[in-house]
Enzyme design. Structure first.
Site, PDB file in Angstrom:
ATOM      1  N   HIS A  23      -8.808   3.538  -2.867  1.00  0.00           N
ATOM      2  CA  HIS A  23      -7.425   3.197  -2.515  1.00  0.00           C
ATOM      3  C   HIS A  23      -6.813   2.320  -3.612  1.00  0.00           C
ATOM      4  CE1 HIS A  23      -3.932   1.848  -0.487  1.00  0.00           C
ATOM      5  NE2 HIS A  23      -4.453   0.919   0.302  1.00  0.00           N
ATOM      6  N   CYS A  50      -0.775   2.610   6.538  1.00  0.00           N
ATOM      7  CA  CYS A  50      -0.430   1.241   6.919  1.00  0.00           C
ATOM      8  C   CYS A  50      -0.121   0.444   5.661  1.00  0.00           C
ATOM      9  CB  CYS A  50      -1.562   0.601   7.712  1.00  0.00           C
ATOM     10  SG  CYS A  50      -3.127   0.431   6.815  1.00  0.00           S
ATOM     11  N   CYS A  76       0.802  -1.225   0.000  1.00  0.00           N
ATOM     12  CA  CYS A  76       0.000   0.000   0.000  1.00  0.00           C
ATOM     13  C   CYS A  76       0.833   1.273   0.000  1.00  0.00           C
ATOM     14  CB  CYS A  76      -0.922   0.021   1.221  1.00  0.00           C
ATOM     15  SG  CYS A  76      -1.880  -1.487   1.439  1.00  0.00           S
TER      16      CYS A  76
END
Length: 434
Positions: A387, A417, A96
């Site tokens: 995202h 995160c 991510c």
């Protein structure tokens, strides 16, 4: 210690973000990334006389899914955007945080003087993450491809069973950590239980994300960072995630998605999303050739944590960043903390404020500090916007710098995160001291 000489963000752009399997379902990660890089270079050329795309020395792009037909997707994007063939490019993957890792990589290459101008960014088409087959099925398909006679083909085909035709959903597999054996939603459920976060608190957080994003879209805030896309005869210029009419009643009707007795739903989680972003980075000295840069990146930290509690990565990374810079959490005017899940963000807020967590997990005598809602994701976050995993890190920095400039503020923190148990935190500034 990663307190380096700051680098300048000359400009940055992104595509609109679209929920997977909707607007951009036919757009590859290469196409999305090429559009973002091309639009960025056009903006940069308007900021300084004499600058053009041929001065770009290097392209670094974050990407997680890794399209099979574009193994080094940064190189494909660079060439597709018209950057000269003798320039270099490489792809980075920190799950991510890949879009933020590309910025770190650009910083390092600028500092080492390998490159003067670097395009950094991220791109992801979660719509086009492939379906897979099982290893047993793959062996049969390979055997079939090697057959020389029709008899061999018939004999091989006879060995296929219905189970061999059942696809493995690539995106589902990718969102499951092979070490903890938990998918990302299950890690959010774990944090919800450990930090006693209720379903209503998560839904309220999700509602605020939509309300902030819808308000930002209405006032055209995002239009300053979005490069519209033409698909056929239609111009796509807005994110399709934020819901203007979202309500708590609608969110309350959704069933838990990862645990039947849990509290994490599709409504209080970020959606799968397609999109790309890019920024032009250079040294402070070189940036003087341009009109006022968008901002500066002045510190970063990367931290590891328990994969089962990967959502707390921002807390560990931010603590490390504060130790490196000597700053306090209160010194940041605005914070962008990626909203993978409402439970995860709320857990981070509570961990930041917890003296016990600071003592047991970080070896600190005092809590890190309060991260109040007024400073957090002021234009909404990933629950509303989406995202695209390889792109989000770049988008956070872009949106944060623009949010600071809009309010006449100076210092911001972007953090997120990382699946697998990591966190990254980055300090940005609109003006530098001295």
């Amino acid at each position: 210690m990663n307190r380096q000489t700051p680098i300048a963000v000359i400009d940055a752009v992104r595509t609109p973000m679209a929920k997977a399997f909707t607007t951009f379902s036919d757009q590859s990660a290469v196409q999305l990334g090429t559009h973002a890089v091309g639009a960025l270079l056009k903006r940069a050329m308007r900021k300084a006389d004499g600058f053009d795309y041929r001065q770009v020395d290097e392209v670094i792009m974050g990407n997680v899914a890794g399209p099979p037909d574009a193994a080094n997707i940064a190189r494909v994007i660079a060439l597709s955007a018209g950057i000269p063939k003798d320039r270099i490019a490489h792809t980075v993957n920190r799950n991510c945080a890949s879009g933020m890792e590309s910025i770190i990589g650009a910083w390092q290459t600028i500092e080492s003087q390998r490159s003067e101008f670097v395009v950094a960014g991220g791109t992801e088409s979660m719509s086009q993450i492939p379906m897979l087959v099982s290893p047993k099925a793959a062996k049969l398909w390979m055997r079939l491809a090697k057959c020389r006679t029709w008899k061999q083909r018939i004999a091989t085909i006879a060995k296929f069973r219905p189970s061999h035709f059942k696809p493995i959903i690539g995106v589902q597999l990718g969102l499951t950590d092979p070490v903890s054996r938990m998918n990302m939603g299950e890690t959010a459920e774990l944090l919800a239980r450990q930090f006693e976060i209720t379903r209503q608190q998560q839904d309220q957080f999700a509602l605020r994300s939509h309300q902030k994003a819808a308000a930002a879209r209405k006032e055209c805030f995002f239009s300053g960072e979005i490069a519209s896309l033409m698909i056929g005869e239609k111009t796509i210029s807005k994110d399709n995630g934020p819901r203007d009419e979202q309500s708590l009643e609608q969110l309350a009707k959704l069933r838990p998605f990862f645990d039947r007795s849990g509290t994490v739903t599709a409504g209080n989680s970020c959606p799968l999303t397609d999109g790309a972003a890019a920024m032009l980075l250079t040294s402070i000295e070189t940036s003087l050739r341009f009109d006022r840069p968008l901002g500066y990146i002045s510190a970063y930290a990367v931290a590891g944590c328990d994969p089962h509690r990967m959502g707390l990565g921002p807390v560990y990374a931010t603590a490390k960043l504060l130790d490196q810079t000597g700053l306090r959490l209160d010194d940041f005017d605005l914070v962008e903390l990626n909203e993978a899940f409402a439970a995860q963000v709320i857990a981070c807020q509570r961990a930041f404020a917890s003296k016990r967590f600071a003592s047991e997990e970080l070896g600190r005598s005092m809590a890190i500090g309060e991260l109040d809602d007024d400073r957090l994701n002021v234009h909404g976050g990933a629950i509303a916007l989406g995202h695209p995993v390889g792109m989000t890190g770049t988008r956070l920095v872009l949106t944060l710098l623009r949010s600071l400039r809009k309010r006449g503020l100076r210092k911001g923190l972007a953090t997120l995160c990382v699946g697998g148990g990591q966190g990254v935190a980055m300090m940005v500034e609109t003006e530098l001291e001295g």
